[in-house]
Design an enzyme around this catalytic site. Sequence first.
Site, PDB file in Angstrom:
ATOM      1  N   HIS A   5      -0.863  77.220 -46.538  1.00 11.98           N
ATOM      2  CA  HIS A   5      -2.030  78.066 -46.311  1.00 11.98           C
ATOM      3  C   HIS A   5      -3.038  77.463 -45.338  1.00 11.98           C
ATOM      4  O   HIS A   5      -3.992  78.119 -44.948  1.00 11.98           O
ATOM      5  CB  HIS A   5      -2.736  78.369 -47.636  1.00 11.98           C
ATOM      6  N   GLY A  27      -1.974  85.360 -47.787  1.00 10.71           N
ATOM      7  CA  GLY A  27      -1.779  84.151 -48.579  1.00 10.71           C
ATOM      8  C   GLY A  27      -0.978  84.505 -49.819  1.00 10.71           C
ATOM      9  O   GLY A  27      -0.855  85.676 -50.184  1.00 10.71           O
ATOM     10  N   ASP A  28      -0.410  83.523 -50.474  1.00  3.97           N
ATOM     11  CA  ASP A  28       0.240  83.787 -51.754  1.00  3.97           C
ATOM     12  C   ASP A  28      -0.825  83.714 -52.858  1.00  3.97           C
ATOM     13  O   ASP A  28      -1.957  83.285 -52.621  1.00  3.97           O
ATOM     14  CB  ASP A  28       1.394  82.797 -51.983  1.00  3.97           C
ATOM     15  N   TYR A  29      -0.422  84.102 -54.031  1.00  3.39           N
ATOM     16  CA  TYR A  29      -1.312  84.270 -55.185  1.00  3.39           C
ATOM     17  C   TYR A  29      -2.192  83.028 -55.423  1.00  3.39           C
ATOM     18  O   TYR A  29      -1.690  81.979 -55.841  1.00  3.39           O
ATOM     19  CB  TYR A  29      -0.431  84.504 -56.409  1.00  3.39           C
ATOM     20  N   GLY A  61      -3.161  81.013 -53.484  1.00  5.48           N
ATOM     21  CA  GLY A  61      -2.699  79.879 -52.662  1.00  5.48           C
ATOM     22  C   GLY A  61      -3.796  79.277 -51.803  1.00  5.48           C
ATOM     23  O   GLY A  61      -3.783  78.071 -51.533  1.00  5.48           O
TER      24      GLY A  61
END
Length: 751
Positions: A272, A294-296, A298
């Site tokens: 990230h 972005g991921d959860y 992240g």
Amino acid sequence: MGKAELTRRTMLAGMGGSVAATFAATGIAAAAEDSVHDSRAQDLLRRMTTEEKLGQLQQLTWNGDTGPGGGQNAEVERRARDGRLGSVLNIYGAANTNALQRIAVEESRLGIPLIFGFDIIHGFWTTFPIPLAQAASFDPAVAVSDAAVSAKEGRSNGVHWTFAPMMDVTREPRWGRIAEGSGEDPYLAARFAAEKTRGYQGSDLAAADRVAACAKHFVAYGGAEGGRDYNTVDVSESRLRNLYLPPFQAAVAAGAATVMASFNTVSGVPGHGNAHTLTEILKRQWRFGGFVVGDYTGVREMIKHGFAEDDADAARLALNAGVDMEMVSTTLSDHGRELLAAGRINPRRLDDAVARVLRLKFRLGLFDRPYVDEKAEIPGPADPARAASRAAGARSMVLLKNDRAVLPLRRPFGSIAVVGPFADSPDLHGTWAGPGKKFPAVTVLQGVRAAAGQAVVRHARGVDPEGKDGSGIGEAVAAARASDVTVVVVGEPSNFSGEAKSRSDIGLPGVQPELIRAIARTGKPFAVVLVNGRPLSIGGWLDAAPAVLEAWHPGIEGGNAIADVLFGAVNPGGKLPVSFPRAAGQLPIHYNHENTGRPYDPNDPYSSYYLDLPNGPQFPFGHGLSYTTFDVGAPALGRDRVSVRELRGGGTVEVRVPVTNTGDRDGDEVVQLYLHDRVASIVQPVRKLRGFQRVTLRAGERAEVRFALTGEDFGFWTNRPEGEFVIEPGAVDLYVGNNSEGGHKVTVTLT
Ligand code: BGC
């Protein structure tokens, strides 16, 4: 000519004329359309406040299925109303999504619609086999059938965007997320990534049966040390580019609308906060015009990584590195204003991120048609979708072993026993079943009963999937003794693979091996059916079992698909997309390894091997049997010398491979082509897959498979950080066959 251009051109050449032409034409149309979307986005951008801009970069999760309510949902609604929200994940249903969309469109100042994202990984209502299984089909059309059904069901339920395809190459079967990708090979993964992306998106994202795709997780997530999820990845530039990046590059070339950053670090820098991967490679070198989500949480997790000091710092690092939308954590919307004021983020970068998000909303047609037609909502798995899943399931299965031709089960027989913890279990959906879970999968017992005609079908569970209790084994043995043939269905529960589901021991859980051995002791014919989400180590009982069918987690029609293969209605033709190790202690084990200076030599005690295990896997990458037999013959080369200059200019080397069905049944073979560059400035894998084709041949039929090798196939990426793709002169061995070992060898000389 830049390297990226070379790669792009050679990729087009590799796709074959007509596909390349269509792709190029679509590219031109898309570019014109893009500029319209872009000017609409720019126009809107000029009217937005800073708060509204930051809002577009925020995605929150919906925690209820039942429509607008309290808690988190109230916060989501509040932000939507204030124009401080760009996207929501985990909401679906036409009425639910419309209700929330109405707030954004009708109550916020600028009426910018929300984009609804959802993890439709291998099916929405109609679960398909897990992606690893789909890769085993060696037929990207299988992934396309999943994607088309998924997109149609999802979009009719208000979902605009799927967090798929997952394309993390991995050599780690301990890692539960191996189930979600295409296995250990970058070329196979790239082919699936591109096709699945097209399958979701079609040619018009505004269509009522299409969704935007998300290439994830960027990047090298599959390299997690020890196979433990989220773990550290340290990777050289060449490995990054040769192993982990190719599927992403293929997905981007296929038009993937979005890319998701990964949780892991890449050589010390979190996914990230990684400007090298997100901005330099993805956005500059590949000219990716979509957005990065972005991921959860992240973005915020960069604090725990020890990379960001606090929330504001995480927001700054993420936006500056190239993240465009933050999932669930709220660092950017909380701190963006102060970061701008302090000059720690660049307003142009902010506008760029917002424009990327808005452009996709325009492409999806959300400004013109923000709501989904509630009357057209697909409420569950329809028959044609089930049929597609069933076909995909059967096409993905791999016959690992079939001594004495136990399979297919031949009629007529009087009786059949179906035993084991998964014999009558609906737990066949696989890891990302999502909403489809509420429809039980067809069990193997049900499938066998439907296919067995007059035969008596007996059933005993024998043992649990986990646990140590073997007291039910006797009953299963009795069923086997009383029957002409037995099918033992064993494996892993769905929740043993997927996110955060790493295992250190990748054998069959519990006392399942004991059940197999007990059935073997009856001396009667039997076959083992495996249902699982990762390669398993099965050496402990493999010798006891005459036949083993790898069925993976096959999806909602699993039992029927398995019966199709067991009874021979479908002749299995899948191949392993990942090596099956003998034991977890061998990991990582993969076919495309490099040679050591002391490759294994049985006569040299100082060569590379384990004291307590044979070298090599239990079953190699590309392995899979059929109910018929095939001969893959010696290849003929269009030429055996080619200059590097020619390859750079788009020249190709043609390889023609004869393949014959030498048995007495129609069936499928996957012809595989591997390369080995003998001497290179960076040590090359002993083999790398560069071509495959699944062909269906009638008994006795012969065909010729053609491959055209391009510069992209012969070359490789070096360690230069700016990205250097080289094709070096010298001898390159080609191998053709039906798995990654053996086969016919010919040599091409690059001058
Ligand atoms: C996973 C992603 C997924 C996201 C949203 C994360 O935990 O890593 O693959 O898309 O959650 O559900």
